[in-house]
Design a protein around this motif. Structure first.
Motif, PDB file in Angstrom:
ATOM      1  N   THR A   1      36.672  20.943  13.658  1.00  0.00           N
ATOM      2  CA  THR A   1      36.611  22.346  13.245  1.00  0.00           C
ATOM      3  C   THR A   1      37.962  23.024  13.430  1.00  0.00           C
ATOM      4  O   THR A   1      38.879  22.456  14.030  1.00  0.00           O
ATOM      5  CB  THR A   1      35.576  23.094  14.124  1.00  0.00           C
TER       6      THR A   1
ATOM      7  N   GLN B   1      35.661  27.853  15.770  1.00  0.00           N
ATOM      8  CA  GLN B   1      34.821  27.583  14.610  1.00  0.00           C
ATOM      9  C   GLN B   1      33.709  26.589  14.924  1.00  0.00           C
ATOM     10  O   GLN B   1      32.681  26.564  14.256  1.00  0.00           O
ATOM     11  CB  GLN B   1      35.657  27.095  13.423  1.00  0.00           C
TER      12      GLN B   1
ATOM     13  N   HIS C   1      29.652  24.132   8.253  1.00  0.00           N
ATOM     14  CA  HIS C   1      31.085  23.900   8.096  1.00  0.00           C
ATOM     15  C   HIS C   1      31.459  23.785   6.626  1.00  0.00           C
ATOM     16  O   HIS C   1      32.447  24.366   6.180  1.00  0.00           O
ATOM     17  CB  HIS C   1      31.439  22.624   8.858  1.00  0.00           C
TER      18      HIS C   1
ATOM     19  N   GLN D   1      37.730  29.713   2.788  1.00  0.00           N
ATOM     20  CA  GLN D   1      37.278  30.616   3.829  1.00  0.00           C
ATOM     21  C   GLN D   1      37.459  32.076   3.427  1.00  0.00           C
ATOM     22  O   GLN D   1      36.763  32.947   3.936  1.00  0.00           O
ATOM     23  CB  GLN D   1      37.982  30.331   5.162  1.00  0.00           C
TER      24      GLN D   1
ATOM     25  N   THR E   1      34.493  34.122  13.118  1.00  0.00           N
ATOM     26  CA  THR E   1      34.254  32.781  12.597  1.00  0.00           C
ATOM     27  C   THR E   1      35.357  31.811  12.974  1.00  0.00           C
ATOM     28  O   THR E   1      35.127  30.839  13.672  1.00  0.00           O
ATOM     29  CB  THR E   1      34.063  32.799  11.066  1.00  0.00           C
ATOM     30  N   VAL E   2      36.602  32.069  12.496  1.00  0.00           N
ATOM     31  CA  VAL E   2      37.699  31.198  12.926  1.00  0.00           C
ATOM     32  C   VAL E   2      38.729  31.925  13.767  1.00  0.00           C
ATOM     33  O   VAL E   2      39.431  31.334  14.557  1.00  0.00           O
ATOM     34  CB  VAL E   2      38.406  30.489  11.745  1.00  0.00           C
TER      35      VAL E   2
END
Lengths: 419, 419
Positions: free
Chosen positions: A97, A102, A273, B102, B274-275
């Motif tokens: 990830t 993430q 993902h 993303q 999220t990230v």
């Protein structure tokens, strides 16, 4: 637009202390012991690996396997199978990830549904709560508490414990999962095997999942041992273990992380993902793969970065703890991790110098410390639920994973103003 | 576990054409004209920039600004402001993401709620539909159709029917998604076509998500037009871009969303949960790429002219080859791909394993396994309700070394001779 613009899932998850405090530290050019990242480079062998990967031909610059670069998942599998004592399937039981962050996001999205409850042990890395909320879940908190204090003894993170009765009382038929973080951010607690067994027993009894955030797994001090809850009997099929190359190799800007768990759980994380980022960057994964290959060969020897790094950080931890103590801040010496928290209650600051916003005391203190003294830290009540933050608003968090010169600069500031 | 393990949002989104077909191409070592990535390297100047970044001191290996590395957002603001003719604020109007993928995910999560309808123009890059679904929205499809009569030989001959489009709009319609240049068709929307869509967006107070990852890749004088630059559209459009497609470096996973601050704000909220951060060194490299391109824009030095010029020849080469073996290509005005009509090819697809799948899926699998040539079935880019109408096309990626295109040509010629 006349109609509502944003989706409801953005509500209540928009505030973020990092965005706020990182900016503040930058704006005031503060000596930065706030955000958790090293101000020294990763070890040469991984930097070299990254350079080599970039010169490794066209395919190093193009998409790799979505769920993890083959060389990386194979190496992670080999490395961690040896540690946990059973085979981890590289393709079924590992998801790479964009950072551990993430991996956490994917886990919550995959496993938490509307109405599910998730137990979060406090103090907690702040992202767990908004991630649970965004997944439609409800966070239920149970705090680590200091054992009743004996007089005058230097406190350790090992003195902060869960009350098993209190934990059990939080479990309802809707409790889907519990989130633990060991070594813990911000406290530095390294859960002992008996503590993890207590949690494992409850997970099995109540059919709960466990999300175990182990990004600081190599950073333990004073002989504390990192234990993987997934390795306890009955836990493998219900645990997602999250790890971080950024924290492992002192390269937080590489954003390579992973989730490991049984195939039936990882399958669901893979689905999330492939909906959100799909692939992770290729060359960085190649570099991390090489890092783990090298560490596999030298594991347990003095060559190992996984021994050298905690040895180096141990000294920095002690240096900072001694300084904090000497100026009247009471540190809680961490058994592991990147951070020390210190009790600021004995420091008197003129209340006229503090902001008048409606925020907890430690927030005000930290802002004052950045603006007036040029030292950046993080207020610990940010790691608590709204319900409990008032109890814990007299602590601030320092990151000691910094060059000695940075720690020296911080010490100068503290010595100057506190005496 | 006795109870349901996974969250309901993981239902129906786990199938993924890329995961399946990428694996097939690898397993059969096929000449790969399937997935869209170059098999040649990015230009030297960006590779050098990445290497320099990785050798560039500790900061290049640690966290950067969460919403986008400052040199990158500043360079992009400068670069794109000049193109669209108004000031883009680097910190408010740009969000850097882990690939355009993303950016799309963040847009749908930020803006689409339970019950919102999202119009998707078909054929569509397949991720839009599951992303809309995961956000709780309902996808409503409107197809590009070949104009009636005459040879349908160019992507420019595929158009929207304005009345059909308008008929799909309801009070629940939140947004429309367009992709120009289009994947898989290669259509480059003309100003009048975008104006028609813009008029509807304004009239019905809809948002527009414009996926422009192939923005530099136009052929035969087709001009890429940004719908966000049409009057009234800046405040309601999210424009998505890709460092991977821009610099032929799909494995770098640096993308972005550009739009009015009041929309980007909500995407930042999703991103930070999220990230959170994107990788630092890759962003530094893309920043330098844009800096260099800003200086040479419009001159023969510019990669943004050199790349489409090179791909133009490859496009023509592949089209000629397909034509010569009786496959009817639809000449793309832009992008990475060409689709070809396979209806005149007679093949015995006697494969029990693929029975029940649509014709083009079966054909592509057969072509991969029996002939060692990997492509992608075009009905994967259509909604379930329309895919039967469009199951006689397969998609080729021509962004490949000439040797790869030659190898594909050989396979097709041998096969055509054998018939």
């Amino acid at each position: 637009m006349s109609r509502r613009l944003c989706a409801r899932r953005t509500e209540g998850v928009d505030k973020n202390i990092w965005v706020e405090f990182t900016k503040l530290a930058a704006d005031y050019n503060a000596v930065n012991l706030g955000q958790g990242f090293p101000d020294f480079p990763p070890p040469k062998f991984v930097q070299d690996a990254f350079c080599e990967a970039l010169r490794g031909g066209p395919m190093m610059h193009q998409y790799t396997r979505a769920f993890g670069h083959p060389r990386l998942v194979e190496t992670l599998s080999r490395f961690f199978s040896r540690i946990v004592g059973h085979e981890i399937d590289p393709l079924e039981e590992i998801l790479v990830t964009v950072g551990a962050y993430q991996a956490l996001f994917s886990a919550f999205q995959a496993l938490v549904d509307e109405g599910d409850e998730v137990i979060i042990v406090e103090p907690f890395f702040d992202c767990y709560q908004p991630m649970v909320r965004m997944a439609g879940g409800k966070a239920v908190y149970v705090p680590l508490r200091p054992k009743a204090a004996g007089g005058g003894a230097v406190l350790s993170s090992g003195d902060w414990v869960l009350n098993p009765e209190e934990l059990r009382s939080k479990i309802t038929p809707r409790t889907k999962a519990i989130v633990i973080n060991t070594p813990n951010n911000p406290l530095g607690k390294v859960y002992k095997i008996e503590e993890l067994q207590m949690i494992a027993d409850l997970c099995i009894k109540h059919d709960m999942l466990c999300v175990s955030d182990e990004v600081y797994e190599w950073l333990t001090y004073d002989g504390a041992k990192h234990v993987k809850i997934a390795s306890l009997p009955g836990m493998r099929e219900r645990t997602i273990t999250v790890g971080s190359a950024g924290k492992t190799f002192s390269a937080t800007g590489w954003k390579v992380g992973w989730a490991m768990g049984s195939g039936k759980l990882i399958k669901r994380l893979k689905a999330m993902h492939q909906m959100s980022v799909f692939d992770c960057a290729t060359a960085a994964q190649e570099a991390v793969a090489q890092g783990f290959e090298r560490e596999y060969e030298v594991f347990g020897t003095p060559e190992s970065y996984f021994l050298q790094l905690p040895a180096m950080l141990y000294h920095k931890r002690n240096k900072l703890a001694a300084c904090l103590q000497s100026v009247g801040l009471q540190p809680i010496v961490p058994e592991g991790g990147y951070f020390i928290i210190a009790d600021i209650s004995s420091i008197k600051v003129d209340s006229r110098d503090l902001s008048t916003e409606d925020e907890p005391y430690d927030f005000k203190f930290v802002k004052w410390l950045i603006k007036e003294k040029g030292l950046a830290t993080i207020p610990v009540s940010a790691f608590y639920s709204p319900g409990h933050s008032k109890e814990f608003d007299k602590y601030i968090r320092f990151c000691f994973v910094k060059e000695d010169s940075t720690l020296d600069a911080a010490e100068d500031i503290l010595r100057n103003f506190i005496q």
